[in-house]
Scaffold this motif. Structure first.
Motif, mmCIF file in Angstrom:
data_model
loop_
_atom_site.group_PDB
_atom_site.id
_atom_site.type_symbol
_atom_site.label_atom_id
_atom_site.label_comp_id
_atom_site.label_asym_id
_atom_site.label_seq_id
_atom_site.Cartn_x
_atom_site.Cartn_y
_atom_site.Cartn_z
ATOM 1 N N GLY A 107 0.797 -1.231 0.000
ATOM 2 C CA GLY A 107 0.000 0.000 0.000
ATOM 3 C C GLY A 107 0.823 1.272 0.000
ATOM 4 N N ILE A 108 2.027 1.212 -0.595
ATOM 5 C CA ILE A 108 2.910 2.388 -0.565
ATOM 6 C C ILE A 108 2.331 3.578 -1.346
ATOM 7 C CG2 ILE A 108 4.331 1.566 -2.521
ATOM 8 C CD1 ILE A 108 5.764 3.335 0.529
ATOM 9 N N GLY B 123 0.187 6.517 -2.414
ATOM 10 C CA GLY B 123 -0.733 7.394 -1.721
ATOM 11 C C GLY B 123 -0.405 7.586 -0.241
ATOM 12 N N ARG B 124 0.621 6.879 0.237
ATOM 13 C CA ARG B 124 1.015 6.982 1.641
ATOM 14 C C ARG B 124 2.057 8.081 1.803
ATOM 15 N NH1 ARG B 124 2.861 1.163 3.453
ATOM 16 N NH2 ARG B 124 4.967 1.972 3.552
ATOM 17 N N LYS B 125 2.114 8.683 2.984
ATOM 18 C CA LYS B 125 3.170 9.663 3.260
ATOM 19 C C LYS B 125 4.467 8.933 3.539
ATOM 20 C CE LYS B 125 3.300 13.404 5.013
ATOM 21 N NZ LYS B 125 3.456 14.712 5.550
ATOM 22 N N SER C 249 5.688 6.487 7.100
ATOM 23 C CA SER C 249 4.463 6.317 7.894
ATOM 24 C C SER C 249 4.150 4.877 8.315
ATOM 25 C CB SER C 249 3.274 6.919 7.137
ATOM 26 O OG SER C 249 3.150 6.335 5.860
ATOM 27 N N VAL C 250 5.093 3.945 8.172
ATOM 28 C CA VAL C 250 4.813 2.593 8.678
ATOM 29 C C VAL C 250 5.029 2.585 10.188
ATOM 30 C CG1 VAL C 250 5.566 0.170 8.685
ATOM 31 C CG2 VAL C 250 5.414 1.420 6.524
ATOM 32 N N VAL D 136 3.277 12.654 -1.012
ATOM 33 C CA VAL D 136 2.833 11.264 -0.864
ATOM 34 C C VAL D 136 3.495 10.454 -1.973
ATOM 35 C CG1 VAL D 136 0.618 11.777 0.268
ATOM 36 C CG2 VAL D 136 0.738 11.622 -2.233
ATOM 37 N N TRP D 137 3.680 9.168 -1.718
ATOM 38 C CA TRP D 137 4.324 8.307 -2.713
ATOM 39 C C TRP D 137 3.428 8.147 -3.934
ATOM 40 C CZ3 TRP D 137 9.185 8.019 -2.390
ATOM 41 C CH2 TRP D 137 9.846 7.860 -1.179
ATOM 42 N N ASP D 138 3.949 8.567 -5.076
ATOM 43 C CA ASP D 138 3.267 8.366 -6.349
ATOM 44 C C ASP D 138 4.326 7.923 -7.351
ATOM 45 O OD1 ASP D 138 4.757 10.626 -6.879
ATOM 46 O OD2 ASP D 138 3.045 11.970 -7.031
ATOM 47 N N THR E 180 -1.957 -3.513 -2.899
ATOM 48 C CA THR E 180 -2.742 -2.657 -2.000
ATOM 49 C C THR E 180 -3.387 -3.495 -0.901
ATOM 50 O OG1 THR E 180 -4.620 -2.891 -3.464
ATOM 51 C CG2 THR E 180 -3.244 -0.933 -3.745
#
Ligand code: HEC
Length: 129
Positions: free
Chosen positions: A62-63, A65-67, A70-71, A86-88, A129
């Motif tokens: 799920g990377i 769209g994540r900041k 943030s894990v 965010v990761w795109d 995802t």
């Protein structure tokens, strides 16, 4: 005539057989898929399964769209707290090209200079995802 025609036919068959053999001995190497590339180049440090034990790098499930950074529970280097995106596709491409140029001080010892290889891995990650 019959004899000459037969000879030509045999010659033609031999030429065709030779061509077929040449094709069989020189196959195009199949390009590795994004999944295979991830396995080869990322998986020693990153997993896609939350239940896996921690590795050197964070979970990449799920990377998109994540900041960055943030894990929960993963101890990132300081630069991650300042990363304001965010990761795109384009940020992941920059990360795989040169992590330290994107996030100063990032401790990911990986660089991929081939754009097609980066894109194959990123397309694979988009589906995780
Ligand atoms: C030798 C270990 C290693 C390899 C190989 C590696 N990484 Fe990393 N990666 C890390 C570490 C360590 C971090 C955390 C960096 C930090 O805290 O400075 C990281 C961070 C990341 C992040 C940021 C994650 C987040 O939560 O913000 C992404 C994205 C990433 N790696 C993708 C990849 C991909 C894709 C590959 C394979 C093409 C790869 N990495 C190969 C060690 C590695």
């Amino acid at each position: 005539m019959g004899c000459r025609g037969g000879g030509l036919a045999v010659a033609a068959v031999l030429v065709l057989a030779g061509a077929a053999r040449a094709q069989m001995t020189l196959p195009d190497l199949p390009k590795p898929t994004g999944a295979e590339l991830f396995k080869q180049q990322c998986q020693t440090c990153h997993t896609l399964k939350p239940s896996d034990p921690p590795r050197q790098g964070p979970l990449l499930l799920g990377i998109f769209g994540r900041k960055p950074g943030s894990v929960p529970g993963f101890h990132y280097s300081a630069g991650f707290a300042k990363a304001d995106f965010v990761w795109d596709d384009s940020h992941l491409d920059a990360m795989l090209t040169n992590p330290q140029a994107l996030i100063p001080g990032a401790v990911m010892p990986y660089r991929q200079k081939d754009p097609a290889t980066r894109q194959a891995i990123i397309a694979f990650l988009r589906d995780q995802t």
